[in-house]
Structure formats: C-alpha cells, structure tokens
Design a protein around this motif. Structure first.
Motif, PDB file in Angstrom:
ATOM      1  N   GLU A  20       0.833  -1.202   0.000  1.00  0.00           N
ATOM      2  CA  GLU A  20       0.000   0.000   0.000  1.00  0.00           C
ATOM      3  C   GLU A  20       0.870   1.255   0.000  1.00  0.00           C
ATOM      4  O   GLU A  20       0.526   2.258  -0.636  1.00  0.00           O
ATOM      5  N   GLN A  21       2.002   1.210   0.675  1.00  0.00           N
ATOM      6  CA  GLN A  21       2.944   2.335   0.636  1.00  0.00           C
ATOM      7  C   GLN A  21       3.385   2.603  -0.794  1.00  0.00           C
ATOM      8  O   GLN A  21       3.477   3.762  -1.226  1.00  0.00           O
ATOM      9  N   VAL A  22       3.664   1.539  -1.541  1.00  0.00           N
ATOM     10  CA  VAL A  22       4.079   1.684  -2.935  1.00  0.00           C
ATOM     11  C   VAL A  22       2.977   2.363  -3.743  1.00  0.00           C
ATOM     12  O   VAL A  22       3.233   3.305  -4.508  1.00  0.00           O
ATOM     13  N   ARG A  23       1.756   1.883  -3.587  1.00  0.00           N
ATOM     14  CA  ARG A  23       0.648   2.461  -4.363  1.00  0.00           C
ATOM     15  C   ARG A  23       0.406   3.914  -3.990  1.00  0.00           C
ATOM     16  O   ARG A  23       0.118   4.757  -4.858  1.00  0.00           O
ATOM     17  N   ILE A  24       0.502   4.225  -2.710  1.00  0.00           N
ATOM     18  CA  ILE A  24       0.310   5.614  -2.264  1.00  0.00           C
ATOM     19  C   ILE A  24       1.434   6.501  -2.786  1.00  0.00           C
ATOM     20  O   ILE A  24       1.194   7.633  -3.238  1.00  0.00           O
ATOM     21  N   ALA A  25       2.655   6.002  -2.745  1.00  0.00           N
ATOM     22  CA  ALA A  25       3.785   6.777  -3.267  1.00  0.00           C
ATOM     23  C   ALA A  25       3.550   7.142  -4.727  1.00  0.00           C
ATOM     24  O   ALA A  25       3.774   8.287  -5.152  1.00  0.00           O
TER      25      ALA A  25
END
Length: 272
Positions: A20-25
C-alpha cells in the motif's frame, strides 16, 4: 543542474503495508519508496516481508504496476549479538529481489572493535546482492555523530559503506555544516528529510519519541533545512521520513503522503 528525487520512507507510513505504501507513493508523486523488512522495535508492525511471502509478492506486483523504485530497505542493527544468520541472509535476498540497492544500518554496540568487525561482515555479505550499507548516525546510539560513523567505517575496512544524513539527527547531534563539508561525496547515497522543533528535547526518551512518532512537515519546524540541503550534493536522492502525530497524524495515509510530497518539493532544487 541535477534535480533531487523524492522517496517515501517506510517510517512515514508505517501503519499501512509495504504494498500500500508503494501504491500511495505512486499516486502522490513520489518516485521511490523505502521498505522496512525487519521491524525496528518490538512495538512496530511486522508485515512478514522476509522471503517468498504473500506480502513480498504483493509488494513486487505493486512495484511492477506502478514503476516505483525501492530506494532503500531497513533496518539492520549492529548489536553485541549481531550474526550473519538465516534471518539476515533472507533479508539480503529479499532486498535484492525487491530491487533495492541501499540498506539502512544502525550502530547499537558500544564495543567499537566488535562493531567494526560486524560491519565488515555485513558489507561483504551485501556485495553479493548488489547492496550497499549505509550507517545512520543517531544521537542516542553508539554511532552518534558523523565522526563516529567515519571512524567505524574506517575500522571496518569497507570504504564503500555510506553515511546516511537524517535532518533531525544531524541537528540534534550538534553537527555543523563545516563538518558535513568534509565528507567525501562518495559516501553519501541518499538522505532523510524531515523537520522538528528548533529546541532539542532535554531527555533521551523524548528525543527518541519525536524521532519515531512526532516529526514535523518540512518547513513547519525550526531546523535549518535550506542550509542543510544546500550543503549536500546537488543530485542526492531525498527520502521523506516524517512520522506525524496529532491531527496531521490522524489523516488518512494517502493524505499524509500528499501533504509531505508537496512540502518536500521546495527542497528538490539544491539552491533552494
């Protein structure tokens, strides 16, 4: 003139999974992420990011879908009982599988000789996976200052080990821009950007609490960030490490990331 890149550090959004961090980034403008493979403390969430786990596979898929790069992985601690065991071997393998090149290392051993030997082992082990170790001075650890880091790296015989500058730790340790100017550019692989109150905490407990839980949005604290950034190499990648508290910390993860991306952009130009 080189433009700095912005990466979203793991600690900034530690409450959501690495995938999810990747997608938010990706959705908020960052070009990279830092991923925490090993919890830094017993209180931190463990997302099971070692080996061929569902979480690792989901993160790999998110990286492929978004084009986001893994700037760094964390955290390896040089402790008195440090060993290149199966867990650490899997850490290095997973880091390489995710496409990481930089590893964050903390010095948590007051025995300088033993710590240097362990850093030497770690640095050698990382080379097999294309990984570079980066020692982060923190004012409550055995490696408190840039000078401490340089001594430990020299004693390890691993000159390729980097030094990671964190804006909060840099000023809290009483460092100077003159000292920073003496660092060879070759030892700087990325830096961590955040802000904090100008007045340092009087207790170590509060120093640690602020660092782990309550930093300030860049530009909303009292650290001399413009001077620090101007003193660093023009193209040095920037990792935005800002765990927020209070009302800002209660915002949804994507809103926190967008807030921080917009605030950090003013520091992309090295002459800003």
């Amino acid at each position: 003139m080189n433009m700095r890149t912005l990466s979203l550090a793991a600690l900034t959004l530690l409450d959501v999974s690495p995938a999810e961090q990747v997608r938010i980034a990706a959705s908020t403008g960052f070009t990279g992420v830092g991923i925490r493979l090993l919890p830094a403390t017993p209180q931190d969430p463990d997302y099971h990011m070692l080996g061929d786990t569902p979480a690792v596979r989901e993160t790999l898929a998110a990286l492929r879908d978004t084009g986001i790069d893994v700037t760094d992985v964390e955290i390896v601690r040089l402790t008195p009982d440090f060993a290149l065991n199966d867990t650490l071997q899997t850490f290095l393998e997973t880091a390489a599988r995710l496409g990481a090149r930089q590893v964050l290392v903390a010095g948590n051993d007051d025995n300088a000789s033993r710590s240097a030997d362990n850093l030497a082992q770690l640095g050698q082990a990382g080379k097999a996976f294309g990984l570079t170790m980066n020692l982060e001075p923190m004012p409550w650890t055995a490696v408190r200052t840039l000078a401490d880091a340089r001594r430990l790296i020299a004693a390890s015989g691993q000159p390729e080990v980097g030094i990671l500058i964190d804006a909060m730790h840099f000023w809290r340790a009483g460092e100077s821009l003159a000292t920073l100017s003496q660092l060879p550019e070759s030892c700087l692989n990325y830096m961590q950007l955040c802000d904090a109150p100008a007045a340092a905490p009087t207790s170590e407990q509060e120093l640690i609490r602020q660092a782990r839980e309550a930093r300030n949005v860049p530009g909303e604290g009292g650290l001399n960030l413009h001077a620090l950034m101007a003193a660093l190499p023009a193209g040095l990648p920037v990792s935005v490490e800002v765990p927020l508290s209070g009302a800002q910390g209660a915002l949804p993860a994507s809103e926190r990331a967008r807030l921080l991306f917009n605030a950090a952009r003013r520091y992309l130009q090295p002459t800003a």
